[in-house]
Enzyme design. Sequence first.
Site, short mmCIF file in Angstrom:
data_model
loop_
_atom_site.label_atom_id
_atom_site.label_comp_id
_atom_site.label_asym_id
_atom_site.label_seq_id
_atom_site.Cartn_x
_atom_site.Cartn_y
_atom_site.Cartn_z
N ALA A 60 43.16 19.88 -2.27
CA ALA A 60 41.98 19.08 -1.95
C ALA A 60 41.64 19.30 -0.48
O ALA A 60 42.49 19.75 0.30
CB ALA A 60 42.30 17.61 -2.20
N GLY A 101 46.06 20.28 -5.13
CA GLY A 101 44.97 20.35 -6.11
C GLY A 101 44.74 21.78 -6.57
O GLY A 101 44.25 22.00 -7.69
N GLU A 104 47.09 22.26 -9.23
CA GLU A 104 46.69 21.40 -10.36
C GLU A 104 45.58 22.05 -11.18
O GLU A 104 45.60 21.98 -12.41
CB GLU A 104 46.27 20.01 -9.85
N GLU A 124 51.80 17.30 -1.74
CA GLU A 124 51.07 16.08 -1.37
C GLU A 124 51.96 15.03 -0.71
O GLU A 124 51.52 14.28 0.15
CB GLU A 124 50.39 15.48 -2.60
C1 LIG Z 1 40.65 10.65 -2.46
C2 LIG Z 1 41.60 11.74 -2.68
C3 LIG Z 1 41.58 12.37 -4.04
C4 LIG Z 1 42.73 13.30 -4.20
C5 LIG Z 1 42.72 14.14 -5.40
C6 LIG Z 1 44.04 14.69 -5.66
C7 LIG Z 1 44.19 16.14 -5.29
C8 LIG Z 1 45.50 16.34 -4.73
O1 LIG Z 1 46.46 16.48 -5.48
C9 LIG Z 1 45.61 16.23 -3.28
C10 LIG Z 1 45.75 17.54 -2.58
O2 LIG Z 1 45.54 18.62 -3.03
S1 LIG Z 1 46.25 17.31 -0.99
C11 LIG Z 1 46.38 18.92 -0.34
C12 LIG Z 1 47.63 19.60 -0.75
N1 LIG Z 1 47.74 20.84 -0.04
C13 LIG Z 1 48.36 20.91 1.13
O3 LIG Z 1 48.93 19.97 1.63
C14 LIG Z 1 48.34 22.26 1.81
C15 LIG Z 1 47.82 22.10 3.21
N2 LIG Z 1 47.78 23.35 3.93
C16 LIG Z 1 48.90 23.96 4.36
O4 LIG Z 1 50.02 23.56 4.13
C17 LIG Z 1 48.72 25.19 5.21
O5 LIG Z 1 47.41 25.17 5.70
C18 LIG Z 1 48.97 26.52 4.46
C19 LIG Z 1 50.46 26.63 4.12
C20 LIG Z 1 48.17 26.57 3.21
C21 LIG Z 1 48.55 27.70 5.37
O6 LIG Z 1 49.19 27.62 6.62
P1 LIG Z 1 48.67 28.50 7.87
O7 LIG Z 1 49.59 28.20 8.98
O8 LIG Z 1 48.45 29.88 7.43
O9 LIG Z 1 47.21 27.93 8.20
P2 LIG Z 1 46.82 26.52 8.84
O10 LIG Z 1 46.72 26.66 10.31
O11 LIG Z 1 47.67 25.44 8.30
O12 LIG Z 1 45.38 26.30 8.22
C22 LIG Z 1 44.22 26.96 8.68
C23 LIG Z 1 43.10 25.97 8.75
O13 LIG Z 1 42.85 25.44 7.45
C24 LIG Z 1 42.89 24.00 7.49
N3 LIG Z 1 43.42 23.54 6.20
C25 LIG Z 1 44.53 23.96 5.56
N4 LIG Z 1 44.68 23.32 4.40
C26 LIG Z 1 43.64 22.47 4.31
C27 LIG Z 1 43.24 21.53 3.33
N5 LIG Z 1 43.92 21.35 2.19
N6 LIG Z 1 42.12 20.83 3.57
C28 LIG Z 1 41.40 20.99 4.68
N7 LIG Z 1 41.74 21.87 5.65
C29 LIG Z 1 42.84 22.60 5.45
C30 LIG Z 1 43.83 23.70 8.64
O14 LIG Z 1 43.61 22.40 9.12
C31 LIG Z 1 43.43 24.77 9.63
O15 LIG Z 1 42.22 24.34 10.23
P3 LIG Z 1 41.90 24.63 11.76
O16 LIG Z 1 43.06 24.05 12.53
O17 LIG Z 1 40.62 23.93 12.00
O18 LIG Z 1 41.83 26.11 11.88
#
Ligand SMILES: CCCCCCCC(=O)CC(=O)SCCNC(=O)CCNC(=O)[C@H](O)C(C)(C)COP(=O)(O)OP(=O)(O)OC[C@H]1O[C@@H](n2cnc3c(N)ncnc32)[C@H](O)[C@@H]1OP(=O)(O)O
Length: 731
Positions: A60, A101, A104, A124
């Site tokens: 998400a 998500g 999912e 999550e």
């Molecule tokens: C009302 C609510 C309703 C809910 C509905 C239920 C749905 C659910 O079940 C809830 C969810 O999905 S919650 C999200 C679960 N996913 C995560 O936690 C993964 C988050 N991302 C990561 O771990 C790393 O970015 C990752 C490992 C993927 C990559 O790491 P990197 O070190 O390569 O890259 P990052 O520096 O972390 O990321 C680059 C830019 O992307 C932004 N970002 C990453 N994941 C995001 C995400 N899921 N949503 C929004 N922005 C996200 C991150 O902030 C960064 O942004 P900038 O700093 O601006 O460049």
Amino acid sequence: MAKYSVENEVAVIAVDNPPMNALSHHVRKSLLKYLKEAESDEKVTSIVLCGDGRTFPVGADIKEFHKSVSKLGPTILDIVDALEKSKKPTIAAIHGNALGGGLEIALGCHYRIAMTNSKVGLPEVKLGILPGAGGTQRLPRVIGLDNAMQWIAYGGHHSAGIGASLGLIDRVVPQGGNIREHAILFAKAAVGKSLGQRRLSNISVPDAAKVESLMAKHLKEVSKKSRGALAPIVCLQVIKSSALLSYQEGLESERQGMFTLLASSQSRAQIYSFFAERQVSKWSVPGVTNYQNAVPMKVKAVGVVGLGTMGRGIAICCLRAGKITYVLEMNTKAQTAGVKYIRGYIETMRKRKQINDQQSSMMNNALIPVDNYNGLKNVDLVIEAVFESMKIKKEIFKKLEKVCKPSAILASNTSTLNIDEMASVTKRPQKVAGMHFFAPAHIMMLLENIRGEKSSPETIATIMDLGKQMRKTTVLVGNCHGFVGNRMFAYYTAESSFLLEEGAYPKQVDDVLLDYGFAMGRFQVGDLSGTDIGYKIRRERGLTHKQQPAGTPERKRGDRRYSPLDDFLYEKGRYGLKARKGWYKYEGSRTPIPDPEVRKMIDDFRKRHNINPRHISPEETLQRMIFPLVNEGFNVLDEGIAANPWDIDMIFQHGYAWPRHTGGPMYYAYTIGLPQVLKVIEERWKLAGASEPHWKPSKMLTWLVEHHGNPDINDWIKLYKERKSQPNSNL
Ligand SMILES: CCCCCCCC(=O)CC(=O)SCCNC(=O)CCNC(=O)[C@H](O)C(C)(C)COP(=O)(O)OP(=O)(O)OC[C@H]1O[C@@H](n2cnc3c(N)ncnc32)[C@H](O)[C@@H]1OP(=O)(O)O
Ligand SMILES: NC(=O)C1=CN([C@@H]2O[C@H](COP(=O)(O)OP(=O)(O)OC[C@H]3O[C@@H](n4cnc5c(N)ncnc54)[C@H](O)[C@@H]3O)[C@@H](O)[C@H]2O)C=CC1
């Protein structure tokens, strides 16, 4: 957005929302639209869902959480349902990460294929929430309750290979393969096959009969590992429903669980922490330089001076980051022991498969022990990690100045001392900085980088970049005694000893901290790191009990309150866990046992000073431990030593194991409300007075409360700086 195309009767829907293909509202809308289009197009026989660019959707859109847009339909669950109900086979084609998500929606698909180097997981829980789009009900149906509890309650990322071994991934595409092409072929082959059992909501949980014993096992583990955190427990309770209730009832339990967690302060704190971790790398020194315009130097070779507790760990960090690492130690025994430790650790990493054979031999070859300073003449950067003594450090900096290339950066791992004073003995103060690692350096995630008054933009950019290469949470701070972490932490430690003087015992204080969510209490940590460390720091500052001239009051240093209890403990040879006795005693294990000898030491001390011990409530204990630290945090912000409250919070989460679900000391203060924090600090200041200056209310905190009450943590600096910059501000 998403892209839509039809290739050889297969509809390909590719999520296109860089950088991570998060399932933002506009993506969800476009996904559902294209799914409907594919479903109704008679020429389409099957559907592939994939991610454009770097990755499959990683979940998400976290930026939408706690905002009304997150509630706008379609939800991720609507997409999952549409994929599963589709009469045409749906195939998730995973590359990069399929998380949250993202996984999912892959679970909603009838099949999942994944690149061999891709990762899957439901992380999550790390955001203080649960998989809210059916993940808690579908995952156990595929990989079993035990695995699903493990995956969801800890939120790990798992390789496609592991996913395949558990039946989650139907085919792993080898490296170099084209996931989209493989998916299209897979989709064609799936046409005409029965989809009944491929719809996960139709099948039952394989190990449902073991639900109670599995629940007990995982509950026990999570309450130990994530003490005080709500999300892992709610996750487990909701997963339990998958074994006991129908799919629809399970979904309802998931919805309720999500509702509870989203409303909790813990999820807000953890989401704040997610962004804070990323925000700290966007450093800036106002008016001088920032992460966007400063260019780091290339660092190929690093020197580490001193191979004690810290030097060894730092050398491992350098080797892991691919640096040629020269190590220099003045004590031959320590050199041999240090090198042996490093090589042993490389071997452990190899055995644990954290590195492969080739990486292990590269690291072993890159480790170069040297026995004199000339051996460091080719390095690009040196990290000094010798005893905490300004005199010794200055001598070393003078030697380094002579032998190192003029371009080389000289850094110190000092935990408290003045970086500018060390720079002053060199001819290159612009190339001097602090790189403060936390023990054990190769395990702790924090690197607190200190910019000296004269550190150049290039030097700052280089140490920040090196931290990133070491995969540390790297925070840039200014120079002062103890920098940010240890300067603030000193008051936490001091108050804990004052509490002992007044009526508490170590376990009582530690229990309050454990309840708050710390993995260990202050006195347990003291024993683990060794009570000699603090003693040496106090000795360097001339503070210890034995250094005082005759007639010095035991409980004063100058006009400040001082507790000598820590000195007494050291003087009794109670150095902590390594001596099997410190604040606690240890009998054959690492379990701390309250020791009557320590109790007697405290009781005797109270008697000698006519202190009538009183009962100290858990509430008072917690406030006395945390609020002075928060108060000092505001001073640190006011002085510009830390640029943002989240810099402080990340230092405490990653350097001092501060419980993530509280966000960190500054976020915690915001959660309970700055007016409430200030009220307690003011009351304490009235009681304690000038001898305890850490209770003197910070100007910044006072001003924020007086003018804004409890402003959003994101606005603290802006509001205060605006006011401070006005000519008649008095701030
Ligand atoms: C009302 C609510 C309703 C809910 C509905 C239920 C749905 C659910 O079940 C809830 C969810 O999905 S919650 C999200 C679960 N996913 C995560 O936690 C993964 C988050 N991302 C990561 O771990 C790393 O970015 C990752 C490992 C993927 C990559 O790491 P990197 O070190 O390569 O890259 P990052 O520096 O972390 O990321 C680059 C830019 O992307 C932004 N970002 C990453 N994941 C995001 C995400 N899921 N949503 C929004 N922005 C996200 C991150 O902030 C960064 O942004 P900038 O700093 O601006 O460049
Ligand atoms: N131990 C800890 O928890 C932390 C320590 N630090 C800082 O790291 C530095 C090192 O601390 P530790 O590793 O704990 O100390 P340590 O006592 O374990 O190791 C210091 C090593 O430096 C060597 N050494 C001393 N003078 C030297 C010289 N002139 N040339 C080469 N080697 C020399 C000693 O032989 C010893 O092996 C200190 O500044 C300390 O404040 C920073 C963060 C945490």
